[in-house]
Design a protein around this motif. Structure first.
Motif, short mmCIF file in Angstrom:
data_model
loop_
_atom_site.label_atom_id
_atom_site.label_comp_id
_atom_site.label_asym_id
_atom_site.label_seq_id
_atom_site.Cartn_x
_atom_site.Cartn_y
_atom_site.Cartn_z
N VAL A 60 28.45 2.52 62.99
CA VAL A 60 28.25 3.69 62.13
C VAL A 60 27.74 3.25 60.76
O VAL A 60 26.94 3.95 60.13
CB VAL A 60 29.53 4.55 61.95
N GLU A 61 28.20 2.08 60.30
CA GLU A 61 27.76 1.57 59.01
C GLU A 61 26.25 1.28 59.03
O GLU A 61 25.55 1.55 58.05
CB GLU A 61 28.51 0.27 58.67
N ASP A 62 25.77 0.72 60.15
CA ASP A 62 24.33 0.46 60.27
C ASP A 62 23.54 1.77 60.27
O ASP A 62 22.49 1.87 59.64
CB ASP A 62 24.04 -0.28 61.59
N MET A 63 24.04 2.73 61.00
CA MET A 63 23.36 4.03 61.11
C MET A 63 23.17 4.65 59.73
O MET A 63 22.08 5.09 59.36
CB MET A 63 24.19 4.99 61.97
N VAL A 64 24.27 4.70 58.98
CA VAL A 64 24.23 5.31 57.64
C VAL A 64 23.22 4.57 56.76
O VAL A 64 22.44 5.17 56.02
CB VAL A 64 25.66 5.29 57.04
N ARG A 65 23.24 3.25 56.85
CA ARG A 65 22.32 2.47 56.00
C ARG A 65 20.87 2.62 56.44
O ARG A 65 19.97 2.72 55.60
CB ARG A 65 22.72 0.99 56.04
N GLU A 66 20.62 2.65 57.74
CA GLU A 66 19.24 2.78 58.20
C GLU A 66 18.66 4.14 57.82
O GLU A 66 17.51 4.25 57.39
CB GLU A 66 19.16 2.59 59.73
N VAL A 67 19.49 5.19 57.97
CA VAL A 67 19.00 6.52 57.58
C VAL A 67 18.78 6.57 56.07
O VAL A 67 17.78 7.12 55.58
CB VAL A 67 19.99 7.63 58.04
N ALA A 68 19.67 5.93 55.30
CA ALA A 68 19.51 5.91 53.83
C ALA A 68 18.21 5.20 53.45
O ALA A 68 17.47 5.66 52.57
CB ALA A 68 20.71 5.22 53.18
N LEU A 69 17.92 4.10 54.12
CA LEU A 69 16.67 3.38 53.82
C LEU A 69 15.46 4.27 54.08
O LEU A 69 14.51 4.31 53.29
CB LEU A 69 16.58 2.10 54.67
N ALA A 70 15.50 5.00 55.20
CA ALA A 70 14.38 5.89 55.53
C ALA A 70 14.25 7.00 54.49
O ALA A 70 13.14 7.34 54.05
CB ALA A 70 14.59 6.48 56.93
N PHE A 71 15.38 7.56 54.08
CA PHE A 71 15.35 8.66 53.09
C PHE A 71 14.92 8.14 51.71
O PHE A 71 14.26 8.85 50.95
CB PHE A 71 16.72 9.33 53.00
N ASP A 72 15.35 6.90 51.41
CA ASP A 72 14.95 6.34 50.10
C ASP A 72 13.44 6.17 50.01
O ASP A 72 12.85 6.36 48.95
CB ASP A 72 15.64 4.97 49.89
N LYS A 73 12.83 5.82 51.14
CA LYS A 73 11.39 5.58 51.12
C LYS A 73 10.56 6.86 51.09
O LYS A 73 9.37 6.83 50.80
CB LYS A 73 11.01 4.79 52.40
N ASP A 74 11.19 7.98 51.43
CA ASP A 74 10.43 9.23 51.59
C ASP A 74 10.42 10.03 50.29
O ASP A 74 11.46 10.49 49.82
CB ASP A 74 11.06 10.06 52.72
N ASP A 75 9.24 10.20 49.73
CA ASP A 75 9.12 10.87 48.42
C ASP A 75 9.44 12.36 48.47
O ASP A 75 9.62 12.98 47.43
CB ASP A 75 7.70 10.70 47.87
N ARG A 76 9.51 12.92 49.65
CA ARG A 76 9.82 14.34 49.74
C ARG A 76 11.32 14.61 49.54
O ARG A 76 11.74 15.76 49.46
CB ARG A 76 9.40 14.88 51.12
N ILE A 77 12.12 13.54 49.50
CA ILE A 77 13.58 13.70 49.44
C ILE A 77 14.13 13.31 48.07
O ILE A 77 13.92 12.20 47.60
CB ILE A 77 14.26 12.86 50.55
N LEU A 78 14.84 14.25 47.43
CA LEU A 78 15.43 14.04 46.11
C LEU A 78 16.82 13.42 46.19
O LEU A 78 17.16 12.53 45.41
CB LEU A 78 15.60 15.39 45.41
N SER A 79 17.63 13.95 47.08
CA SER A 79 19.00 13.46 47.20
C SER A 79 19.49 13.78 48.61
O SER A 79 18.88 14.59 49.30
CB SER A 79 19.91 14.14 46.17
N TYR A 80 20.59 13.13 49.01
CA TYR A 80 21.04 13.32 50.39
C TYR A 80 22.49 12.93 50.56
O TYR A 80 23.05 12.17 49.76
CB TYR A 80 20.17 12.51 51.36
N GLU A 81 23.08 13.49 51.60
CA GLU A 81 24.38 13.05 52.10
C GLU A 81 24.20 12.73 53.59
O GLU A 81 23.52 13.48 54.29
CB GLU A 81 25.43 14.16 51.98
N ILE A 82 24.80 11.65 54.03
CA ILE A 82 24.69 11.25 55.44
C ILE A 82 26.10 11.02 55.98
O ILE A 82 26.88 10.28 55.38
CB ILE A 82 23.90 9.93 55.59
N GLU A 83 26.39 11.65 57.10
CA GLU A 83 27.66 11.42 57.80
C GLU A 83 27.33 10.98 59.22
O GLU A 83 26.52 11.61 59.89
CB GLU A 83 28.44 12.72 57.93
N VAL A 84 27.98 9.92 59.68
CA VAL A 84 27.80 9.50 61.07
C VAL A 84 29.17 9.45 61.72
O VAL A 84 30.12 8.92 61.14
CB VAL A 84 27.13 8.11 61.16
#
Lengths: 270, 270, 270, 270
Positions: free
Chosen positions: D224-248
């Motif tokens: 689950v820790e990998d999942m959260v981090r991988e999704v965060a990396l993808a969201f960080d790279k995407d300029d369309r996203i200002l902020s986010y919460e991720i739950e796995v």
């Protein structure tokens, strides 16, 4: 433990291998399948909603397993037209694809219809939780599930109190088996049930409507026992209905538990 | 693909390996853990119930993972005494075992207490859905969750109707942060909320009780807006409460949707 | 519309008034009653948990309604000892208090027992959703409900893949009717079911345990069809079991829907 | 207690009467409103689904109540076109009709899209639970909710076991705030998340597909820790996203509880 590559070309069909435990299985398949569906409704229209499906077949004792992906393939071919007439075709297709004697389909969905307020006529959409339960092949059956929320006002509370009467939202859930030769629309079942409550529910009520339904409920007190009996009387009179089960559950406004009544009747036994 | 046997002796601790993605994680742990729990209640008693736990810690950026089994080990050591005083000890133990800066515990459970009917005094047990949300370490916090079902009778329906008034079961859900120096028992929060409804709910009501609560509700009409404000007034007056959130949801007897009101207040900002 | 005060002394018993619709009702009572309960368990112990009850009686055609508060009174007198032997006494008391021919009780609860990891022996509590369904009077019956989560590893996925195999949490739900002369403990039913999965689940697993159950599951692949058959074989062999229903639902890790199998068997018909 | 008829013509507007408790309410309105909705999707199409709505406005301290029926009237006028551009219009209309400063809309629905198996290309529909949370007026905000089921295979189990590895269905739930100037389609969020699992899920998988995803998952173990981090990396790279919460949340196949990770990030604070 590691299997050689060569042993796997082409991919083995484990499911079709022989099973020696000598146990046929009543139903095997897929459950909690969420799928878009188009529902044929009264007056030739179609509505689109979301179905939650269970699709199964029987499994003879000599097979190890069924082929789960085929259920989804059949559903994908037929989700565009769900009705009492098309479901037997889906059931037939399931038997063909799965090489089975009996097939079974259950689906639950929200059915919407427009409903007008009783005085002002203001309209809105009201959703009803409905479903179909159908079998085809060696066993053939078709049943309709409908849950209708109603207002129920307590006859005892009204009688013993100097003013007011506790009332609440109640849910009438029926399982109805229509006669084979008739079409029994969800709309008709809902109408029969709504006529039995202290008052029906509405999506939009303006003040004159609220006054109307408040007084209507006070004038028509109903226990869960009354509800079950009134719906039974309506179903008994309707020739399109062969047998039925009725459950009423009042979310009592004075308790944190529910009042409950249940009645099952096969009219051919009357 | 197949790893040699020798490479695995002793078993590698993958979780402790270094992570280079440079992302610390706010909370890592276990959820939906159903566990028996003993709850300390007012007047020094204990009651036994079933808890649904979420236990987490923060995970620094350089670790690949946490050690999930340790959460269950800590829970197993401490489920025999849950209260505002013991939860910080559990949180501390979680930080020690998981080598973490911050730990977090959430638990939901049914709290039961005996409740007597208002006229006949007939007793029964009534259950309330409650919970605790607590953090320890770098962040320290403790909040109490309580959901209380009540009767609400509509002021508008009463006013405009010649007789009767629609009423229903409503649910008041609060999240309360007590001051650090005070003990705020679940019992006290429930009492404050029950006093704000059109009438409280009861497990057992005989006819004289039913007459009483029916008339009580008719004499005390409440919108969801009234409920939220009355509970806020009670919480504002209570020095044991630092801040709160109040949600009221009426399962309207005349609609299939709910009426809703929400209020959040930090008293230190008043 | 307004009733005179004098007409209401003493309070009328509306429920006992005559009903002319000529419809007896199968079951009338209360549902979703959350109540603390004490469960007698194997080896003479007692455990405390939370029960969710449905209590009903039949209602003859000539009565308008039942007396709902009496169900709660009877429950309050008997929730301190629930077991296969005491439930018939509760059912009898319901018939007496409600003046009924048949009474019915359903209760669902979480049953906990300590479970040790397979290699390290680390212990924790594991909860199982269980229940009883019982009738007394004109109809007498007693059934046990048990849901056991298990690991299931797909035989097809294992066979066709060069490495790995998809596996998932599955739920085995059984409804078992014991013979009248035997005691069938929940513990025994759980043991029989856990032996049929690819591997059992555990509350606490350390690394050597995780290695053990991972390999155990890989060595024991099971379809839902296998699960249903293995449990059926175990139940067929057990003389304490008269008849049973078995449902297995795998929360497939490769699909968002579930694989499902269902088998019902009355051993007296074999 | 009984009010004279004449006093009630025209019907009094109790809601608009003055409230002296001096408590403004953050949110008042309707909840659990089930309504058909048409969702605008990528590539200019529309899909029809079922929405579960919460609609609220703020209530100034001097008003006793809001006018609940108007929420349903506004919803009925606008349910035929839901998208990031039309929701602000609904929010504006709510403020106008309810005479409010701030309005708020939450809706949850199943979004379907066609998905092809990775090897055979067999197609089926796959549903994703999605939603919007939006505010307008004094506060303006828009967030997208998406839950994506994935396969996760445990890196620890793979590493320490001689063969196999436990895997399971996991759910990644995100709450994403897009930048105001960009369109962020549900489809894009789903794609980003599915790329982060050990393998995606599919509606239809034939044997060659099942082999493929089994091996893909084994080759891509994820905590689950990998999942959260991988999704965060993808969201960080995407300029369309200002902020986010991720739950796995992984529905662990070896436990009856879930593994859980949570991360919240506001990119403007980076």
């Amino acid at each position: 433990m590691i299997k050689s590559e060569t042993a796997k070309t082409p991919l083995v069909d484990i499911q079709s291998s022989e099973d020696k435990r000598n146990i046929p299985i009543d139903r095997v398949g897929v459950r909690q399948v969420k799928y878009p569906m188009h529902l044929r409704i009264k007056d030739n229209g179609m509505m689109q909603t979301v179905g939650l499906f269970t699709l199964t077949v029987d499994l003879p004792k000599h097979f190890k397993g069924t082929h789960m992906s085929r259920f989804l393939e059949v559903l994908g071919e037929h989700n565009h037209d769900m009705t009492a007439e098309t479901i037997p075709l889906i059931l037939q297709r399931l038997r063909e694809r799965l090489d089975a004697e009996t097939s079974h389909l259950e689906v639950k969905f929200t059915y919407f219809r427009e409903k007008a307020a009783p005085v002002t006529g203001k309209k809105g959409m009201m959703g009803y939780e409905c479903g179909f339960v159908a079998s085809g092949g060696a066993t053939t059956d078709f049943e309709i599930l409908v849950t209708v929320p109603v207002t129920t006002l307590c006859p005892c509370s009204k009688e013993i109190s100097d003013y007011g009467a506790h009332n609440q939202r109640g849910y009438v859930s029926v399982r109805v088996r229509p006669t084979p030769d008739n079409v029994l629309w969800l709309e008709c079942v809902i109408d029969m049930i709504e006529a039995c409550g202290s008052a029906p529910l509405y999506p939009v009520l303006k003040r004159p409507d609220e006054k109307f339904v408040t007084e209507q409920a006070y004038n028509n007190p109903r226990f869960v026992e009354d509800m079950v009996r009134e719906v039974a009387l309506a179903f008994d009179k309707d020739d399109r209905i062969l047998s039925y089960e009725i459950e009423v559950e009042n979310h009592e406004s004075i308790h944190d538990h529910n009042a409950y009544a249940y009645l099952k009747r096969d009219k051919s036994n009357l």
